[in-house]
Design a protein around this motif. Structure first.
Motif, PDB file in Angstrom:
ATOM      1  N   UNK A 132       0.716  -1.061  -0.048  1.00  0.00           N
ATOM      2  CA  UNK A 132       0.013   0.035  -0.100  1.00  0.00           C
ATOM      3  C   UNK A 132       0.821   1.501  -0.117  1.00  0.00           C
ATOM      4  N   UNK A 133       2.265   1.231  -0.553  1.00  0.00           N
ATOM      5  CA  UNK A 133       3.041   2.196  -0.280  1.00  0.00           C
ATOM      6  C   UNK A 133       3.361   2.299  -1.766  1.00  0.00           C
ATOM      7  N   UNK A 134       3.455   3.544  -2.390  1.00  0.00           N
ATOM      8  CA  UNK A 134       3.899   3.820  -3.791  1.00  0.00           C
ATOM      9  C   UNK A 134       5.425   3.423  -4.154  1.00  0.00           C
ATOM     10  N   UNK A 135       5.857   3.502  -5.115  1.00  0.00           N
ATOM     11  CA  UNK A 135       7.447   3.625  -5.313  1.00  0.00           C
ATOM     12  C   UNK A 135       8.133   4.671  -4.791  1.00  0.00           C
ATOM     13  N   UNK A 136       7.297   5.908  -4.894  1.00  0.00           N
ATOM     14  CA  UNK A 136       8.098   6.940  -4.372  1.00  0.00           C
ATOM     15  C   UNK A 136       7.916   6.922  -2.879  1.00  0.00           C
ATOM     16  N   UNK A 137       7.597   6.124  -2.041  1.00  0.00           N
ATOM     17  CA  UNK A 137       7.511   6.315  -0.617  1.00  0.00           C
ATOM     18  C   UNK A 137       6.123   6.965  -0.027  1.00  0.00           C
TER      19      UNK A 137
END
Length: 293
Positions: free
Chosen positions: A49-54
Motif C-alpha cells: 500500500x506504499x507507492x514506489x516514491x514512498x
C-alpha cells in the motif's frame, strides 16, 4: 470499453456480495479508473500500500481529483472469481468489501496483479440514470447468463458531479430465462429506477454429422428439436459418473479375467467389446458434462 470483462466481473461480484449483506452497490468513475490503472502498474514495482516514491497509496487520487479511502491489492490470481474469493476470505480485505461508507469503486488487473480502489461521496444521490445497452437486439446462446451482455447503468453522482457506471448484475433483472428459446424482454431495476431491453435466446446447436474426405473435414450442426431440460441433463450427468466406473471395475475387469482364463482369442474379443462399451459411456459422460455447463 472502459474496463475489461474480468475487471467488470470483479465489480459485479463485489456488488453482489455487498447486496447480499444489505449494503449499497458501488459504481465506477473515470478518476477512480485512472487511479486504479496507475496503482496496478505500481504494484508490479512495489507490492503493498506504499507507492514506489514512498508515499501512501491514497496520494494517487490527488493526481486525479479525488482521495482514496480504501484499497485491496492481490498478486498471483488470473480470474475475478479467484481474487474475489481470496479477498472475501481475508479479514482485512473483507472490511473494505463491507464498508458501508463507500460510494465508488474500480478494479484493474495486469499480469496477475489486481487493484481495487474505494472512495466516499458523502450524501451522494443518483441523477440522470440511464441504461447503456446495444441499439440492436442481442442474440445469446441458450444457457448464457444476462451478465454476459456486459450492460451498464450510467448516472451522475450528485456529490462529486462525476459520471458513474455500474455493471448490471442478474439480481437486478427480471423477465429473463436463459433456457427459454425465443424473444424476451428483460427489466433492470435499481432503487426507484427501471428500464427494459430486448434479448433473443437461440437454441444450442449440436454436432450431428461428421464427414471426412481426402482434403476436407465437414461438421454439420443443427438445433435440437426439443432442448433437454436442465434437471434431466444434470441427473443424467450424476448417473453416468458412477455408471462409468461401475462398468469397468465391477463388470469389465471380471469379464476380462474370465475370458483370459478361457484363452487369448476369447480375451481379445471381450477386450474389444469392453473398450467399445466404455468408449460409448465416456462419450455420453462428456456430452452430459457439456449439457450441464
Amino acid at each position: 470499453a472502459l474496463l475489461t470483462y474480468s475487471e467488470w466481473e470483479a465489480i459485479r461480484q463485489t456488488n453482489r456480495y455487498r447486496r447480499s449483506a444489505g449494503l449499497e452497490m458501488l459504481s465506477m468513475t473515470e478518476d477512480t479508473r485512472r487511479a486504479a490503472g496507475i496503482r496496478v502498474q505500481e504494484l508490479k514495482q512495489v507490492f503493498g500500500h506504499t507507492r514506489p516514491d514512498g508515499t501512501d497509496f491514497g496520494t494517487v487520487m490527488g493526481e486525479n481529483g479525488r482521495y482514496i479511502v480504501g484499497e485491496n491489492a492481490a498478486a498471483g490470481y488470473y480470474t475475478a472469481g479467484e481474487v474475489m474469493t481470496a479477498w472475501k476470505n481475508s479479514d482485512g480485505h473483507r472490511v473494505n468489501l463491507q464498508d458501508s461508507r463507500y460510494s465508488h469503486i474500480c478494479v484493474r488487473t495486469k499480469d496477475s496483479y489486481w487493484e481495487q480502489l474505494f472512495t466516499i461521496c458523502s450524501g451522494s444521490t443518483h441523477q440522470d440514470v440511464r441504461l447503456l445497452a446495444d441499439s440492436r437486439t442481442p442474440v445469446v446462446v441458450e444457457g448464457t447468463g444476462v451478465e454476459s451482455l456486459n450492460y451498464l447503468i450510467c448516472f451522475t453522482c450528485s456529490a462529486c458531479g462525476k459520471t458513474a457506471y455500474m455493471p448490471v448484475i442478474k439480481e437486478m433483472c427480471r423477465g429473463y430465462d436463459p433456457y427459454m428459446v425465443g424473444d424476451q424482454t428483460v427489466t433492470v431495476t435499481y432503487k426507484d429506477w427501471s428500464a427494459a431491453f430486448p434479448v433473443t435466446v437461440r437454441a444450442k446447436r449440436l454436432l450431428t454429422n461428421i464427414s471426412l474426405s481426402a482434403d476436407t473435414l465437414t461438421l454439420k450442426l443443427c438445433a435440437p428439436h426439443s432442448p433437454l431440460p436442465r434437471i434431466g441433463s444434470k441427473a443424467f450427468f450424476r448417473f453416468l459418473q458412477p455408471a462409468f466406473w461401475y462398468f469397468f471395475f465391477v463388470l469389465g475387469i471380471p469379464v476380462l479375467t474370465r475370458a483370459y482364463r478361457n484363452g487369448l482369442s476369447q480375451f481379445a474379443d471381450y477386450a474389444i467389446l469392453v473398450t467399445l462399451a466404455g468408449s460409448v459411456l465416456l462419450a455420453l459422460f462428456t456430452l452430459a458434462g457439456n449439457l450441464r455447463r
